[in-house]
Scaffold this motif. Structure first.
Motif, PDB file in Angstrom:
ATOM      1  N   ALA A  26     -26.040  -8.686  61.374  1.00  0.00           N
ATOM      2  CA  ALA A  26     -27.158  -9.220  61.871  1.00  0.00           C
ATOM      3  C   ALA A  26     -26.823 -10.360  63.037  1.00  0.00           C
ATOM      4  O   ALA A  26     -27.587 -10.587  63.882  1.00  0.00           O
ATOM      5  CB  ALA A  26     -27.937 -10.039  60.906  1.00  0.00           C
ATOM      6  N   THR A  27     -25.755 -10.546  63.105  1.00  0.00           N
ATOM      7  CA  THR A  27     -25.016 -11.520  64.224  1.00  0.00           C
ATOM      8  C   THR A  27     -23.730 -11.029  64.689  1.00  0.00           C
ATOM      9  O   THR A  27     -23.347 -10.243  64.141  1.00  0.00           O
ATOM     10  CB  THR A  27     -24.769 -12.904  63.604  1.00  0.00           C
ATOM     11  OG1 THR A  27     -23.929 -12.974  62.552  1.00  0.00           O
ATOM     12  CG2 THR A  27     -25.824 -13.541  63.017  1.00  0.00           C
ATOM     13  N   SER A  28     -23.670 -11.366  65.973  1.00  0.00           N
ATOM     14  CA  SER A  28     -22.241 -11.077  66.768  1.00  0.00           C
ATOM     15  C   SER A  28     -21.766 -12.406  66.918  1.00  0.00           C
ATOM     16  O   SER A  28     -22.277 -13.253  67.495  1.00  0.00           O
ATOM     17  CB  SER A  28     -22.629 -10.188  67.769  1.00  0.00           C
ATOM     18  OG  SER A  28     -23.504 -10.732  68.742  1.00  0.00           O
ATOM     19  N   PRO A  29     -20.360 -12.215  67.181  1.00  0.00           N
ATOM     20  CA  PRO A  29     -19.725 -13.554  67.740  1.00  0.00           C
ATOM     21  C   PRO A  29     -20.021 -13.862  69.008  1.00  0.00           C
ATOM     22  O   PRO A  29     -20.340 -13.093  70.177  1.00  0.00           O
ATOM     23  CB  PRO A  29     -18.277 -13.116  67.623  1.00  0.00           C
ATOM     24  CG  PRO A  29     -18.133 -12.053  66.841  1.00  0.00           C
ATOM     25  CD  PRO A  29     -19.412 -11.012  66.896  1.00  0.00           C
ATOM     26  N   ALA A  30     -20.267 -15.132  69.322  1.00  0.00           N
ATOM     27  CA  ALA A  30     -20.587 -15.497  70.808  1.00  0.00           C
ATOM     28  C   ALA A  30     -19.433 -15.069  71.801  1.00  0.00           C
ATOM     29  O   ALA A  30     -18.313 -15.113  71.615  1.00  0.00           O
ATOM     30  CB  ALA A  30     -20.665 -16.893  70.913  1.00  0.00           C
ATOM     31  N   ARG A  31     -20.016 -14.840  72.849  1.00  0.00           N
ATOM     32  CA  ARG A  31     -19.129 -14.338  74.006  1.00  0.00           C
ATOM     33  C   ARG A  31     -18.464 -15.517  74.550  1.00  0.00           C
ATOM     34  O   ARG A  31     -18.985 -16.518  75.252  1.00  0.00           O
ATOM     35  CB  ARG A  31     -19.708 -13.297  74.994  1.00  0.00           C
ATOM     36  CG  ARG A  31     -18.821 -13.034  76.081  1.00  0.00           C
ATOM     37  CD  ARG A  31     -19.479 -12.088  77.100  1.00  0.00           C
ATOM     38  NE  ARG A  31     -18.753 -11.448  78.162  1.00  0.00           N
ATOM     39  CZ  ARG A  31     -19.139 -10.592  78.935  1.00  0.00           C
ATOM     40  NH1 ARG A  31     -20.320 -10.469  79.350  1.00  0.00           N
ATOM     41  NH2 ARG A  31     -18.199 -10.379  80.085  1.00  0.00           N
ATOM     42  N   THR A  32     -17.144 -15.618  74.362  1.00  0.00           N
ATOM     43  CA  THR A  32     -16.532 -16.911  74.804  1.00  0.00           C
ATOM     44  C   THR A  32     -15.282 -16.395  75.836  1.00  0.00           C
ATOM     45  O   THR A  32     -14.952 -15.373  75.822  1.00  0.00           O
ATOM     46  CB  THR A  32     -15.941 -17.749  73.710  1.00  0.00           C
ATOM     47  OG1 THR A  32     -14.873 -16.768  73.016  1.00  0.00           O
ATOM     48  CG2 THR A  32     -17.079 -18.274  72.784  1.00  0.00           C
ATOM     49  N   ILE A  33     -14.823 -17.499  76.655  1.00  0.00           N
ATOM     50  CA  ILE A  33     -13.896 -17.182  77.697  1.00  0.00           C
ATOM     51  C   ILE A  33     -12.688 -17.157  76.987  1.00  0.00           C
ATOM     52  O   ILE A  33     -12.428 -18.213  76.056  1.00  0.00           O
ATOM     53  CB  ILE A  33     -13.801 -18.305  78.642  1.00  0.00           C
ATOM     54  CG1 ILE A  33     -15.376 -18.227  79.301  1.00  0.00           C
ATOM     55  CG2 ILE A  33     -12.944 -18.351  79.678  1.00  0.00           C
ATOM     56  CD1 ILE A  33     -15.669 -19.546  80.334  1.00  0.00           C
ATOM     57  N   GLN A  34     -11.944 -16.102  77.145  1.00  0.00           N
ATOM     58  CA  GLN A  34     -10.497 -16.084  76.402  1.00  0.00           C
ATOM     59  C   GLN A  34      -9.433 -16.881  77.272  1.00  0.00           C
ATOM     60  O   GLN A  34      -9.149 -16.397  78.470  1.00  0.00           O
ATOM     61  CB  GLN A  34     -10.242 -14.712  76.205  1.00  0.00           C
ATOM     62  CG  GLN A  34     -11.152 -13.905  75.106  1.00  0.00           C
ATOM     63  CD  GLN A  34     -11.155 -14.685  73.641  1.00  0.00           C
ATOM     64  OE1 GLN A  34      -9.990 -14.920  73.267  1.00  0.00           O
ATOM     65  NE2 GLN A  34     -12.383 -14.870  73.464  1.00  0.00           N
ATOM     66  N   LEU A  35      -8.767 -17.743  76.747  1.00  0.00           N
ATOM     67  CA  LEU A  35      -7.532 -18.272  77.563  1.00  0.00           C
ATOM     68  C   LEU A  35      -6.217 -17.555  76.978  1.00  0.00           C
ATOM     69  O   LEU A  35      -6.258 -17.609  75.626  1.00  0.00           O
ATOM     70  CB  LEU A  35      -7.607 -19.949  77.542  1.00  0.00           C
ATOM     71  CG  LEU A  35      -8.785 -20.555  78.150  1.00  0.00           C
ATOM     72  CD1 LEU A  35      -8.850 -22.053  77.871  1.00  0.00           C
ATOM     73  CD2 LEU A  35      -8.839 -19.957  79.373  1.00  0.00           C
ATOM     74  N   HIS A  36      -5.390 -17.424  77.655  1.00  0.00           N
ATOM     75  CA  HIS A  36      -4.023 -16.736  77.243  1.00  0.00           C
ATOM     76  C   HIS A  36      -2.914 -17.490  77.434  1.00  0.00           C
ATOM     77  O   HIS A  36      -2.885 -18.302  78.331  1.00  0.00           O
ATOM     78  CB  HIS A  36      -4.042 -15.167  77.813  1.00  0.00           C
ATOM     79  CG  HIS A  36      -5.041 -14.277  77.481  1.00  0.00           C
ATOM     80  ND1 HIS A  36      -5.296 -13.637  76.333  1.00  0.00           N
ATOM     81  CD2 HIS A  36      -6.055 -13.593  78.191  1.00  0.00           C
ATOM     82  CE1 HIS A  36      -6.411 -12.869  76.348  1.00  0.00           C
ATOM     83  NE2 HIS A  36      -6.853 -12.727  77.619  1.00  0.00           N
ATOM     84  N   GLN A  37      -1.826 -17.224  76.603  1.00  0.00           N
ATOM     85  CA  GLN A  37      -0.893 -18.100  76.840  1.00  0.00           C
ATOM     86  C   GLN A  37       0.082 -17.211  77.705  1.00  0.00           C
ATOM     87  O   GLN A  37       0.218 -15.891  77.432  1.00  0.00           O
ATOM     88  CB  GLN A  37       0.061 -18.328  75.499  1.00  0.00           C
ATOM     89  CG  GLN A  37      -0.955 -19.415  74.661  1.00  0.00           C
ATOM     90  CD  GLN A  37      -0.027 -19.934  73.384  1.00  0.00           C
ATOM     91  OE1 GLN A  37       0.632 -19.109  72.969  1.00  0.00           O
ATOM     92  NE2 GLN A  37      -0.006 -21.263  72.970  1.00  0.00           N
ATOM     93  N   TYR A  38       0.804 -17.885  78.807  1.00  0.00           N
ATOM     94  CA  TYR A  38       1.736 -16.781  79.558  1.00  0.00           C
ATOM     95  C   TYR A  38       2.712 -17.945  79.932  1.00  0.00           C
ATOM     96  O   TYR A  38       2.944 -19.094  79.973  1.00  0.00           O
ATOM     97  CB  TYR A  38       1.062 -16.160  80.772  1.00  0.00           C
ATOM     98  CG  TYR A  38       0.509 -17.200  81.621  1.00  0.00           C
ATOM     99  CD1 TYR A  38       1.350 -17.417  82.924  1.00  0.00           C
ATOM    100  CD2 TYR A  38      -0.813 -17.836  81.487  1.00  0.00           C
ATOM    101  CE1 TYR A  38       0.855 -18.562  83.878  1.00  0.00           C
ATOM    102  CE2 TYR A  38      -1.291 -18.976  82.447  1.00  0.00           C
ATOM    103  CZ  TYR A  38      -0.435 -18.991  83.552  1.00  0.00           C
ATOM    104  OH  TYR A  38      -0.750 -20.118  84.419  1.00  0.00           O
TER     105      TYR A  38
END
Length: 343
Positions: A26-38
């Motif tokens: 019934a719910t979906s994870p909120a669309r969040t900005i993904q920060l990656h390590q590099y």
């Protein structure tokens, strides 16, 4: 628009009544900005690998198994098939074993919601019958369900035209609240006017819940920073509000100011209520001060009247004037004395 994939398929069974259903999240994870390590030197992404504890060499997925560690470094291997057979029936059947009032379930036990849809056209009758029976009885149906190899308590209730299932936590998963509220006194005395101010503030700010009125300001701010940097600009961060959480404040004064900010106004019930306590507290002192001031004024006026009377009499005697002047002066001073007493 494509139909979402069912999260679970099986049957709902109530005594001898059984019908196939599908569960959808019934719910979906909120669309969040993904920060990656590099790596800042090469720009290459940092990856994580599954490695052995001893030599830290990478281990292939096919060589990884599940097991229970009964001693340090010693395991009992458990196969996925053995887990599936453990709860074979509840893997695909939700047996409704109990009905209860929704109010009897503390919200802290609710975990995740799912929409229940009938899996075949021919089961609409049974599906709608269960829905309406629950709605009229104002009850929630309880059973068990296995999702992702984990058995959960299932609570089923009407939801619009359909049914909703919410998984519930077990009692051992919920921490006892008492130890967190040890310092909160059960019999704490609350000032009546203070409580009234708080209630008025709640009433002033009350309105129907609209989830669209709330926004993820953190994600919005993060995107503004990203856009500014991509454009070669310096991000303009807003200053954080002053944190007065550590300061001791006058709760009455804070409540009054809060009401004013929310449009309460000084002529509102809150303003009148808030002023009562101040009036009561200073009432005796104010009355005493007023009485003392009146007494001093009366005494001063009386002294002035007596002096005026003597002066008038003396003036009349020295000039040979009639006694009427002295009487007039005495009458006039007497009028002043009477007036000062009234004051």
């Amino acid at each position: 628009m494509s139909t979402p994939r069912a999260y679970w398929t099986g049957h709902i069974r109530l005594s001898l009544v059984s019908f196939p259903v599908r569960l959808f999240a019934a719910t979906s994870p909120a669309r969040t900005i993904q920060l990656h390590q590099y790596d800042k030197n090469t720009g290459q992404r940092i990856r994580y690998q599954k490695v052995s504890e001893k030599d830290e060499d990478p281990v292939e997925s096919d060589d990884i198994v599940k097991g229970y560690e009964y001693e340090k470094g010693r395991y009992v291997a458990i196969e996925d098939e053995e887990i599936d057979k453990l709860k074979a029936e509840s893997n695909h059947v939700i047996e409704l074993t109990q009905f209860t009032d929704a109010a009897d379930i503390d919200p802290i036990y609710y975990d995740r919601p799912y929409y229940i849809a009938p899996d075949e056209d021919g089961v609409q009758d049974a599906y709608v019958t269960i829905r309406e029976a629950l709605r009229k009885a104002k009850k929630v149906a309880l059973g068990r369900i296995v999702i992702a190899n984990k058995e959960r308590i299932a609570a089923i209730k009407p939801c619009g035209d359909g049914l909703m299932l919410e998984t519930l936590r077990y009692a051992q998963e919920v921490r006892d609240a008492k130890k967190f509220f040890d310092e909160v006194k059960d019999d704490a005395e609350i000032d009546d006017e203070q409580l009234e101010l708080a209630q008025l503030l709640i009433e002033k700010k009350s309105k129907p819940f609209d989830p669209k009125a709330f926004h993820d300001t953190y994600q919005q701010g993060l995107m503004e920073i990203i856009k500014a940097k991509m454009a070669g600009k310096e991000p303009q961060a807003e200053e954080a509000p002053d944190d007065d959480g550590g300061n001791v404040i006058d709760i009455m004064d804070a409540l009054r100011k809060s009401l004013e900010q929310s449009g309460g106004g000084s002529d509102s019930k809150a303003g009148k209520s808030g002023s009562r306590r101040s009036t009561k507290a200073s009432g005796t002192k104010a009355s005493s001060s007023k009485s003392s001031s009146s007494a001093k004024s009366a005494k001063s006026s009386a002294g002035s009247s007596k002096s005026a009377s003597k002066s008038a009499s003396k003036s009349s005697s020295s000039s040979g004037g009639s006694k009427s002047t002295a009487k007039a002066g005495a009458k006039k001073s007497g009028g002043r004395s009477k007036s000062s007493k009234a004051a």
